[in-house]
Design a protein around this motif. Sequence first.
Motif, mmCIF file in Angstrom:
data_model
loop_
_atom_site.group_PDB
_atom_site.id
_atom_site.type_symbol
_atom_site.label_atom_id
_atom_site.label_comp_id
_atom_site.label_asym_id
_atom_site.label_seq_id
_atom_site.Cartn_x
_atom_site.Cartn_y
_atom_site.Cartn_z
ATOM 1 N N PRO A 1 29.557 -27.969 -13.363
ATOM 2 C CA PRO A 1 29.969 -28.674 -12.149
ATOM 3 C C PRO A 1 28.793 -29.417 -11.526
ATOM 4 O O PRO A 1 27.653 -28.947 -11.570
ATOM 5 N N VAL A 2 29.058 -30.570 -10.952
ATOM 6 C CA VAL A 2 28.054 -31.377 -10.249
ATOM 7 C C VAL A 2 28.434 -31.422 -8.784
ATOM 8 O O VAL A 2 29.544 -31.839 -8.435
ATOM 9 N N TYR A 3 27.514 -30.988 -7.919
ATOM 10 C CA TYR A 3 27.752 -30.985 -6.478
ATOM 11 C C TYR A 3 26.841 -31.991 -5.792
ATOM 12 O O TYR A 3 25.730 -32.265 -6.255
ATOM 13 N N VAL A 4 27.311 -32.521 -4.659
ATOM 14 C CA VAL A 4 26.505 -33.477 -3.908
ATOM 15 C C VAL A 4 25.254 -32.804 -3.371
ATOM 16 O O VAL A 4 24.139 -33.290 -3.534
ATOM 17 N N SER A 5 25.416 -31.639 -2.723
ATOM 18 C CA SER A 5 24.288 -30.944 -2.115
ATOM 19 C C SER A 5 24.258 -29.500 -2.581
ATOM 20 O O SER A 5 25.251 -28.979 -3.112
ATOM 21 N N SER A 6 23.130 -28.847 -2.354
ATOM 22 C CA SER A 6 22.950 -27.492 -2.862
ATOM 23 C C SER A 6 23.803 -26.472 -2.115
ATOM 24 O O SER A 6 24.006 -25.361 -2.611
ATOM 25 N N SER A 7 24.314 -26.811 -0.930
ATOM 26 C CA SER A 7 25.190 -25.869 -0.226
ATOM 27 C C SER A 7 26.530 -25.712 -0.935
ATOM 28 O O SER A 7 27.188 -24.676 -0.806
ATOM 29 N N ARG A 8 26.947 -26.758 -1.684
ATOM 30 C CA ARG A 8 28.193 -26.779 -2.452
ATOM 31 C C ARG A 8 29.431 -26.696 -1.566
ATOM 32 O O ARG A 8 30.547 -26.624 -2.077
ATOM 33 N N LYS A 9 29.266 -26.690 -0.274
ATOM 34 C CA LYS A 9 30.401 -26.489 0.620
ATOM 35 C C LYS A 9 31.000 -27.820 1.048
ATOM 36 O O LYS A 9 30.299 -28.797 1.228
ATOM 37 N N GLY A 10 32.315 -27.815 1.189
ATOM 38 C CA GLY A 10 33.027 -29.008 1.627
ATOM 39 C C GLY A 10 34.475 -28.667 1.879
ATOM 40 O O GLY A 10 34.920 -27.527 1.658
ATOM 41 N N ALA A 11 35.230 -29.631 2.342
ATOM 42 C CA ALA A 11 36.655 -29.410 2.586
ATOM 43 C C ALA A 11 37.387 -29.247 1.259
ATOM 44 O O ALA A 11 37.004 -29.832 0.237
ATOM 45 N N ALA A 12 38.426 -28.427 1.267
ATOM 46 C CA ALA A 12 39.212 -28.202 0.056
ATOM 47 C C ALA A 12 40.073 -29.421 -0.242
ATOM 48 O O ALA A 12 40.737 -29.952 0.646
ATOM 49 N N SER A 13 40.044 -29.882 -1.491
ATOM 50 C CA SER A 13 40.843 -31.028 -1.897
ATOM 51 C C SER A 13 42.240 -30.574 -2.295
ATOM 52 O O SER A 13 42.540 -29.380 -2.368
ATOM 53 N N ALA A 14 43.102 -31.550 -2.596
ATOM 54 C CA ALA A 14 44.474 -31.228 -2.998
ATOM 55 C C ALA A 14 44.507 -30.459 -4.313
ATOM 56 O O ALA A 14 45.444 -29.711 -4.583
ATOM 57 N N LEU A 15 43.460 -30.627 -5.146
ATOM 58 C CA LEU A 15 43.397 -29.939 -6.432
ATOM 59 C C LEU A 15 42.743 -28.574 -6.326
ATOM 60 O O LEU A 15 42.568 -27.883 -7.332
ATOM 61 N N GLY A 16 42.346 -28.173 -5.109
ATOM 62 C CA GLY A 16 41.752 -26.862 -4.927
ATOM 63 C C GLY A 16 40.255 -26.830 -5.113
ATOM 64 O O GLY A 16 39.671 -25.746 -5.190
ATOM 65 N N ASP A 17 39.604 -27.981 -5.208
ATOM 66 C CA ASP A 17 38.158 -28.043 -5.362
ATOM 67 C C ASP A 17 37.512 -28.418 -4.037
ATOM 68 O O ASP A 17 38.138 -29.000 -3.154
ATOM 69 N N ILE B 1 25.408 -19.755 -4.880
ATOM 70 C CA ILE B 1 25.264 -19.408 -6.292
ATOM 71 C C ILE B 1 26.039 -18.129 -6.619
ATOM 72 O O ILE B 1 26.359 -17.857 -7.771
ATOM 73 N N GLY B 2 26.345 -17.340 -5.566
ATOM 74 C CA GLY B 2 27.182 -16.154 -5.756
ATOM 75 C C GLY B 2 28.650 -16.516 -5.707
ATOM 76 O O GLY B 2 29.413 -16.224 -6.631
ATOM 77 N N TRP B 3 29.049 -17.140 -4.606
ATOM 78 C CA TRP B 3 30.379 -17.723 -4.445
ATOM 79 C C TRP B 3 30.207 -19.049 -3.726
ATOM 80 O O TRP B 3 29.414 -19.140 -2.778
ATOM 81 N N VAL B 4 30.936 -20.059 -4.142
ATOM 82 C CA VAL B 4 30.824 -21.359 -3.472
ATOM 83 C C VAL B 4 31.227 -21.223 -2.012
ATOM 84 O O VAL B 4 30.552 -21.717 -1.108
#
Length: 463
Positions: free
Chosen positions: A416-432, A40-43
């Motif tokens: 933004p809608v995230y799958v899980s509350s950790s919000r962490k995942g691999a970076a996509s080509a679009l930077g998300d 919630i501070g930084w993804v």
Amino acid sequence: KYGPQPGAASKLNTKTWRKLLFAVCVFHAVVQERRRFGSIGWVDQYEFTETDLDAAVQLTRSFLLADPGAQTDALRTLLRDCVYTSRLTNDADRRLMQQLLDDFVCEGAVRQAKFSFGSTVYVPDDSNKLAFQEYIRSLPLTDDLELLGLHRNGDLGDATRDFMALLRGISPRFTRQPEFVLDNYERAESVIAVIEGLRQTIDAAFDVEVLQRAAKCDDRLFISLLVSEVESYLGLVSLVKSTAVEIRGALGGRRLLTAEEEDIVNCFLANQLPRRWRAASFQTEKNLLEWADDFAARLRYFQEWVGVGIPKVFSVGMFYSPHNFFDAILQAFARQHKVDVGQLSLTAVPVADPGDVAMGHSGTVVDGFYLEGAAWDKARRLITESTGVEMFAPVPMLRIEPVRNPRSSPTTFSCPVYVSSSRKGAASALGDSSNLVVRLLMPSDREAQHWVRRGTALVTQLD
């Protein structure tokens, strides 16, 4: 340390320099302090160091020497592009960084007397260095969460994360010693028995051709979505079944455990999801038994879809890939109205009457969202400020509607809608982050910038 350099003091407006220096230092402190509040501070977690602050101060000094009367928007651009955003890995963090720069490095901090940063902290209206030092010493030692842009219950989330980390740290550590594993084979087999029971409950729904014939849906996109989801779950079930067979054979003494199988058994004993399964699984932060229950619920959901037909209300947390679900909504609208998908945005309209969700209405009704960093006002049906200590507020059913050129409103938040509350995942080509599903335009009672500071987001599943 950050005083005017020799020879430059006469060229600097001392009052402007000290006020802007104070603003930049407070901004850097906020950027650093938000890191301890998790996603919630930084993804993503970043290492903002004193070297960054030195670079920011030097850039600010050079900026004022080059053009003492320049507007701060040019300085914000320099600080953003040259110092702070180069390491940011996703768009949500870049948007937050821009908002924090707008809040702290602004004309008000330079021009106004005792400009407040929206909290008890303000910029001293003085050119005397000693006055600044005395004011800084008078500030409280505890964090002002409003200064950080967070709600006061942010401390609750921080304490919860610390407590969970402590629990994980003191949990039993399982060694690879054979005699220890042998003492726990019965426990391992009990876990395998649970997995076997799970397999037996979903065997009847594994024929993709049957699913295509049984799905009562006129929209071919949703048939493709159904088949894609089931195929993904079939692959996961196949992995679970093959692993169970392999572990049973090793536990029966017919051969030795491999290093990977021993790791899987240890995960069973620790109630952790094996890495081999996690790599093939839907995104989750759950332990093994919670994951098994969640897996069974997802399979029952798609079995019902097969038997009854397309749901009137879609449960977003049941999808292996929620991204594909929202893509299907956009593609269906784009084909019907012959528009480019890239021109569309998704709006979320609260369903006024939960009993009225017939497919004849426009849009797709979706359930299963949780709101983090804010609360949901049931009466006014919009996002509002949190009032208690609830970290995740359930959101009622939403009607998702694609729109072209949506009307802009200061209080419409692109959530933004995230799958899980950790919000962490691999970076996509679009930077998300790959954890990011979509952004929904949602009504609120505050300006959108407020929710950017709060780190507000929807999640589809809790830990």
